[in-house]
Scaffold this motif. Sequence first.
Motif, short mmCIF file in Angstrom:
data_model
loop_
_atom_site.label_atom_id
_atom_site.label_comp_id
_atom_site.label_asym_id
_atom_site.label_seq_id
_atom_site.Cartn_x
_atom_site.Cartn_y
_atom_site.Cartn_z
N ASP A 159 12.77 1.39 1.35
CA ASP A 159 11.90 2.31 0.62
C ASP A 159 12.60 3.63 0.29
O ASP A 159 12.54 4.11 -0.85
CB ASP A 159 10.63 2.58 1.41
CG ASP A 159 9.81 1.32 1.66
OD1 ASP A 159 10.16 0.28 1.07
OD2 ASP A 159 8.85 1.37 2.43
N GLU A 250 4.08 3.75 0.41
CA GLU A 250 3.52 3.01 -0.71
C GLU A 250 2.03 2.76 -0.51
O GLU A 250 1.47 3.01 0.56
CB GLU A 250 4.26 1.68 -0.87
CG GLU A 250 3.93 0.61 0.16
CD GLU A 250 4.30 0.98 1.57
OE1 GLU A 250 3.54 0.61 2.50
OE2 GLU A 250 5.33 1.63 1.78
N GLU A 300 4.34 -2.80 -1.75
CA GLU A 300 5.59 -3.26 -1.15
C GLU A 300 6.26 -4.32 -2.02
O GLU A 300 7.49 -4.39 -2.10
CB GLU A 300 5.33 -3.83 0.25
CG GLU A 300 5.16 -2.79 1.34
CD GLU A 300 6.48 -2.34 1.92
OE1 GLU A 300 7.53 -2.59 1.31
OE2 GLU A 300 6.48 -1.73 3.00
N GLY A 386 3.63 -4.91 4.60
CA GLY A 386 2.78 -4.84 3.43
C GLY A 386 1.44 -5.51 3.63
O GLY A 386 1.12 -6.02 4.71
#
Length: 461
Positions: A159, A250, A300, A386
Amino acid sequence: MKTYEACRRDFPSFFYESFTCEEEPEVLRVTYHFDIPGLASFAPVWTFPKPDEKPLQPEEDPTLQIMLFSLGMVELISYWKVTCPPKVTVRAGSLGSSQIHWWKKLYFLGLGEFFYTNGIDADPDFFMEINCEGSFSSEKKQPRKKGEGCLVPIGGGKDSACTLELLKKSGLPLKAYIINPRGATQKTAEAAGLSSADCLAVGRTLDPRMLELNREGYLNGHTPFSALVAFSSLITAYLHGLKYVALSNESSANESTVAGSSVNHQYSKSFEFERDFHEYEERYISSGVYYFSMLRPLSEFQIAKYFSGLTAYHDIFRSCNVGSKEDIWCGRCPKCLFVFLILSPFLSHARLTEIFGRDMLEDQEMLEDFRKLTGLASEKPFECVGSRDEVNAAICLTIEQMETAGEKLPRLLAWYREQPLYETSFPQRHAFQRRYDPTHLLPPAFLRILTDECYEGELPC
């Protein structure tokens, strides 16, 4: 193992006594002083790199004092949780009633996993009473004039690599922010083209007495580490005259870990915390630093797709907690399995096996973690992973691609192929390709970069 009730009965009080600052030529050393009467005193230490060797004189900077005090308010939760005293007394600074409410919300939701895994039925109103006996010596002054640079916290995973590459397109100066540097974090900064002077390394040292108490059977568990990142990165940006702190959290972080509950391993990575922190900083700190997450509109799945094109990072990124001390992928934990799965539609099975050092999808012992990641179990692994839906979408796409190419499905994918979940998830396999979450704090210029790079220049309606 000590019980929650017994600990609170035997050790009913916790004190945030003070924090002290020592200036050294290259760093500002901050020591926090906490106390559980009758059990232990704690003195964890943070060190912040100075912009130059000139004195900072933190005692003459009320804005900095408030930030340092606030970091201590986050740090204290790691020590409070040892016995969970019902009464917390703050002597290191001042808090109003609305601030106390803000901190109690962070503590309660940030400790959701801790309460859940320890079988603690905590009440959000009564798990902690905060009383403030301290004050600050002077009023806040105007913040220092800020430049236009960005501070990017780097954890070593995919990320932060994506955020670095996106922000390089802004043309603004970039600085990496790293807590307790290790191989993957340093290599990520190097791969992004940042020099050693562009890497601001902060040190955090836990008090060894807390670790001893953990071994002795006192309460232990997950705390909201990303809240520490928030306050400590704010301090670092302020000291170095940077305008932005750009996180890499995210939209997927908003999903609860335990279905149907507020228990979220990633609470302090969620947009709820990001918004709350942003408002708290504006109202009570006013540093002039703007805190936001560059990847918040994305899932994700989308981050994995973007990262798959950043080949310079593929051999160096790491986000396995089990292997973090050795700076490796352990290849046997749910975090490793999640990253393998979410990248599987975008990188070949052979390449992923090479990156992780083993083929986790052929390991029958990974089945339980596989079930948790896909929602076949009620709780996800307590890791930064995620959403269930996007994991299923990634798996369905991978199965489709491998079958089209005539490749044999690895054991776990072959098992999944026969489950009813495959039939219900398959129609949604493209659902995350252009997913856009409008709840974010991106400044317009940064949103334009994200739009150009991840949405082909136009946001979905």
